[in-house]
Scaffold this motif. Structure first.
Motif, PDB file in Angstrom:
ATOM      1  N   ASP A  24       7.146  13.954 -32.728  1.00  0.00           N
ATOM      2  CA  ASP A  24       6.934  12.521 -32.557  1.00  0.00           C
ATOM      3  C   ASP A  24       7.494  11.765 -33.766  1.00  0.00           C
ATOM      4  OD1 ASP A  24       5.786   9.910 -32.573  1.00  0.00           O
ATOM      5  OD2 ASP A  24       4.121  10.618 -31.339  1.00  0.00           O
ATOM      6  N   PRO A  25       8.488  10.885 -33.563  1.00  0.00           N
ATOM      7  CA  PRO A  25       9.096  10.181 -34.695  1.00  0.00           C
ATOM      8  C   PRO A  25       8.149   9.219 -35.420  1.00  0.00           C
ATOM      9  CG  PRO A  25       9.959   9.340 -32.631  1.00  0.00           C
ATOM     10  CD  PRO A  25       9.120  10.535 -32.299  1.00  0.00           C
ATOM     11  N   THR A  26       7.124   8.714 -34.724  1.00  0.00           N
ATOM     12  CA  THR A  26       6.182   7.838 -35.426  1.00  0.00           C
ATOM     13  C   THR A  26       5.357   8.641 -36.418  1.00  0.00           C
ATOM     14  OG1 THR A  26       4.504   8.028 -33.681  1.00  0.00           O
ATOM     15  CG2 THR A  26       6.070   6.203 -33.493  1.00  0.00           C
ATOM     16  N   VAL A  73      16.787   5.859 -26.971  1.00  0.00           N
ATOM     17  CA  VAL A  73      17.217   4.711 -27.769  1.00  0.00           C
ATOM     18  C   VAL A  73      18.547   5.061 -28.414  1.00  0.00           C
ATOM     19  CG1 VAL A  73      16.682   3.272 -29.777  1.00  0.00           C
ATOM     20  CG2 VAL A  73      14.854   3.967 -28.234  1.00  0.00           C
ATOM     21  N   GLU A  74      19.525   4.187 -28.259  1.00  0.00           N
ATOM     22  CA  GLU A  74      20.856   4.397 -28.835  1.00  0.00           C
ATOM     23  C   GLU A  74      21.409   5.765 -28.443  1.00  0.00           C
ATOM     24  OE1 GLU A  74      20.476   3.723 -33.041  1.00  0.00           O
ATOM     25  OE2 GLU A  74      19.810   1.666 -32.745  1.00  0.00           O
ATOM     26  N   GLU A  75      21.233   6.128 -27.180  1.00  0.00           N
ATOM     27  CA  GLU A  75      21.715   7.391 -26.624  1.00  0.00           C
ATOM     28  C   GLU A  75      21.128   8.614 -27.335  1.00  0.00           C
ATOM     29  OE1 GLU A  75      23.554   7.507 -23.786  1.00  0.00           O
ATOM     30  OE2 GLU A  75      23.209   5.353 -23.818  1.00  0.00           O
ATOM     31  N   ARG A  76      19.883   8.484 -27.816  1.00  0.00           N
ATOM     32  CA  ARG A  76      19.175   9.604 -28.434  1.00  0.00           C
ATOM     33  C   ARG A  76      17.800   9.711 -27.804  1.00  0.00           C
ATOM     34  NH1 ARG A  76      19.530   9.117 -34.816  1.00  0.00           N
ATOM     35  NH2 ARG A  76      18.318   7.259 -34.361  1.00  0.00           N
ATOM     36  N   LEU A  77      17.380  10.957 -27.554  1.00  0.00           N
ATOM     37  CA  LEU A  77      16.104  11.237 -26.905  1.00  0.00           C
ATOM     38  C   LEU A  77      15.009  11.430 -27.947  1.00  0.00           C
ATOM     39  CD1 LEU A  77      14.332  12.048 -24.454  1.00  0.00           C
ATOM     40  CD2 LEU A  77      15.235  14.384 -24.743  1.00  0.00           C
ATOM     41  N   ALA A  97       4.887   1.695 -29.189  1.00  0.00           N
ATOM     42  CA  ALA A  97       5.121   1.064 -30.496  1.00  0.00           C
ATOM     43  C   ALA A  97       6.551   1.323 -30.954  1.00  0.00           C
ATOM     44  CB  ALA A  97       4.127   1.589 -31.520  1.00  0.00           C
ATOM     45  N   PHE A  98       7.037   2.531 -30.774  1.00  0.00           N
ATOM     46  CA  PHE A  98       8.394   2.880 -31.172  1.00  0.00           C
ATOM     47  C   PHE A  98       9.415   2.109 -30.338  1.00  0.00           C
ATOM     48  CE2 PHE A  98      12.275   5.337 -30.926  1.00  0.00           C
ATOM     49  CZ  PHE A  98      12.500   5.724 -32.236  1.00  0.00           C
ATOM     50  N   ALA A  99       9.210   2.075 -29.023  1.00  0.00           N
ATOM     51  CA  ALA A  99      10.145   1.391 -28.131  1.00  0.00           C
ATOM     52  C   ALA A  99      10.233  -0.100 -28.447  1.00  0.00           C
ATOM     53  CB  ALA A  99       9.743   1.607 -26.678  1.00  0.00           C
ATOM     54  N   ALA A 100       9.122  -0.690 -28.884  1.00  0.00           N
ATOM     55  CA  ALA A 100       9.109  -2.113 -29.201  1.00  0.00           C
ATOM     56  C   ALA A 100       9.920  -2.427 -30.458  1.00  0.00           C
ATOM     57  CB  ALA A 100       7.667  -2.600 -29.383  1.00  0.00           C
ATOM     58  N   ASP A 101       9.965  -1.490 -31.416  1.00  0.00           N
ATOM     59  CA  ASP A 101      10.677  -1.740 -32.669  1.00  0.00           C
ATOM     60  C   ASP A 101      11.118  -0.430 -33.320  1.00  0.00           C
ATOM     61  OD1 ASP A 101      11.763  -2.864 -34.923  1.00  0.00           O
ATOM     62  OD2 ASP A 101       9.852  -3.509 -35.784  1.00  0.00           O
ATOM     63  N   PRO A 102      12.171   0.220 -32.778  1.00  0.00           N
ATOM     64  CA  PRO A 102      12.617   1.496 -33.348  1.00  0.00           C
ATOM     65  C   PRO A 102      13.008   1.392 -34.824  1.00  0.00           C
ATOM     66  CG  PRO A 102      13.721   1.081 -31.253  1.00  0.00           C
ATOM     67  CD  PRO A 102      12.969  -0.163 -31.607  1.00  0.00           C
ATOM     68  N   TYR A 146      10.490   2.462 -37.452  1.00  0.00           N
ATOM     69  CA  TYR A 146      10.156   3.871 -37.649  1.00  0.00           C
ATOM     70  C   TYR A 146      11.342   4.748 -38.036  1.00  0.00           C
ATOM     71  CZ  TYR A 146       5.917   2.431 -35.253  1.00  0.00           C
ATOM     72  OH  TYR A 146       4.760   1.790 -34.915  1.00  0.00           O
ATOM     73  N   LEU A 147      12.511   4.493 -37.462  1.00  0.00           N
ATOM     74  CA  LEU A 147      13.636   5.407 -37.642  1.00  0.00           C
ATOM     75  C   LEU A 147      14.068   5.626 -39.091  1.00  0.00           C
ATOM     76  CD1 LEU A 147      15.967   4.910 -34.561  1.00  0.00           C
ATOM     77  CD2 LEU A 147      14.737   6.952 -35.279  1.00  0.00           C
ATOM     78  N   PRO A 148      14.226   4.589 -39.909  1.00  0.00           N
ATOM     79  CA  PRO A 148      14.660   4.861 -41.290  1.00  0.00           C
ATOM     80  C   PRO A 148      13.698   5.772 -42.055  1.00  0.00           C
ATOM     81  CG  PRO A 148      14.934   2.539 -40.778  1.00  0.00           C
ATOM     82  CD  PRO A 148      14.167   3.148 -39.640  1.00  0.00           C
ATOM     83  N   ARG A 149      12.415   5.541 -41.906  1.00  0.00           N
ATOM     84  CA  ARG A 149      11.434   6.392 -42.597  1.00  0.00           C
ATOM     85  C   ARG A 149      11.420   7.803 -42.012  1.00  0.00           C
ATOM     86  NH1 ARG A 149       5.971   3.470 -42.331  1.00  0.00           N
ATOM     87  NH2 ARG A 149       6.951   2.540 -40.527  1.00  0.00           N
ATOM     88  N   ALA A 150      11.497   7.907 -40.693  1.00  0.00           N
ATOM     89  CA  ALA A 150      11.497   9.229 -40.055  1.00  0.00           C
ATOM     90  C   ALA A 150      12.733  10.027 -40.467  1.00  0.00           C
ATOM     91  CB  ALA A 150      11.432   9.081 -38.534  1.00  0.00           C
TER      92      ALA A 150
END
Length: 169
Positions: free
Chosen positions: A109-111, A129-133, A144-149, A152-156
Motif C-alpha cells: 500500500d503506497p499510503t 494512476v499515470e499508467e501505474r498500478l 485518499a490516494f486517488a484524490a491526491d496522488p 503520497y507518491l514523493p514520500r513513498a
C-alpha cells in the motif's frame, strides 16, 4: 553425582559451540563479497502457492479497468513469483513489460509506504494512476490516494528503497 553428569555435557556443548563458530567463519570466507543486488522489487505473494497478488491478472487492471482473477492455464513465473492471467494475450503483454503491468512498490500500500511501513495491498482495492498500478490495504487508503496522488507518491518513492531492503527474502 549430579555435577559429574553435567560436566561432560558442558564440555560437549563447548565443543559444539566451537564447531559452529568455526563453520560460520569458514562459510564467511567462502561466500563472495558484495553479492549483486536483486534487480526486481520484492512482490507480495502467497507463501504457500507462490501466486502474486492473490492470482489476479495484473494486465486486466489496465485492459478491463477492473480486478479479474487469472486462470491456472495462463501462468508465468517472473520476479520470483507466479502470475496468473485471463488469456494468452495478457500473459504475453506482461512478460514483454512486467515493469509496466506489475504493481508499484511490490504490491504494498503506497499510503503506508509513505508513512514508512509495509502493509500488503489487497488486489481488490486498486487504482491506476499515470499508467501505474497501485494496490491498497483499505478502501479509505485507496480513496485518499486517488484524490491526491502527489501527496503520497514523493514520500513513498523516497522511502521505498530502504523499506524494500528490509523485507524478508
Amino acid at each position: 553425582m549430579t555435577a559429574q553428569r553435567q560436566q561432560p555435557n558442558q564440555t560437549g556443548s563447548k565443543s559444539l559451540f566451537r564447531l559452529v563458530i568455526a563453520a560460520i567463519a569458514l562459510a564467511a570466507l567462502l561466500l563472495p563479497v558484495g553479492a549483486p543486488a536483486a534487480t526486481t522489487p520484492r512482490i507480495i505473494s502467497d507463501r504457500f502457492s507462490g501466486l502474486a497478488i492473490d492470482g489476479f491478472d495484473p494486465v486486466s487492471y489496465f485492459v478491463d479497468g477492473k480486478a479479474l482473477l487469472g486462470l491456472p492455464d495462463f501462468e508465468a513465473s517472473q520476479g520470483g513469483v507466479v502470475w496468473r492471467f485471463r488469456n494468452e494475450g495478457n500473459r504475453a503483454s506482461f512478460l514483454a513489460h512486467p515493469e509496466v503491468y506489475g504493481p508499484q512498490f511490490g504490491g504494498y500500500d503506497p499510503t503506508d509506504v509513505a508513512r514508512g511501513v509495509t502493509v500488503a495491498g489487497n488486489p481488490r482495492f486498486f487504482v491506476v494512476v499515470e499508467e501505474r498500478l497501485f494496490l491498497f490495504n483499505r478502501e479509505e487508503s485507496r480513496d485518499a490516494f486517488a484524490a491526491d496522488p502527489s501527496r503520497y507518491l514523493p514520500r513513498a518513492e523516497a522511502r521505498w528503497p530502504a523499506l524494500e531492503e528490509d523485507l524478508p527474502q
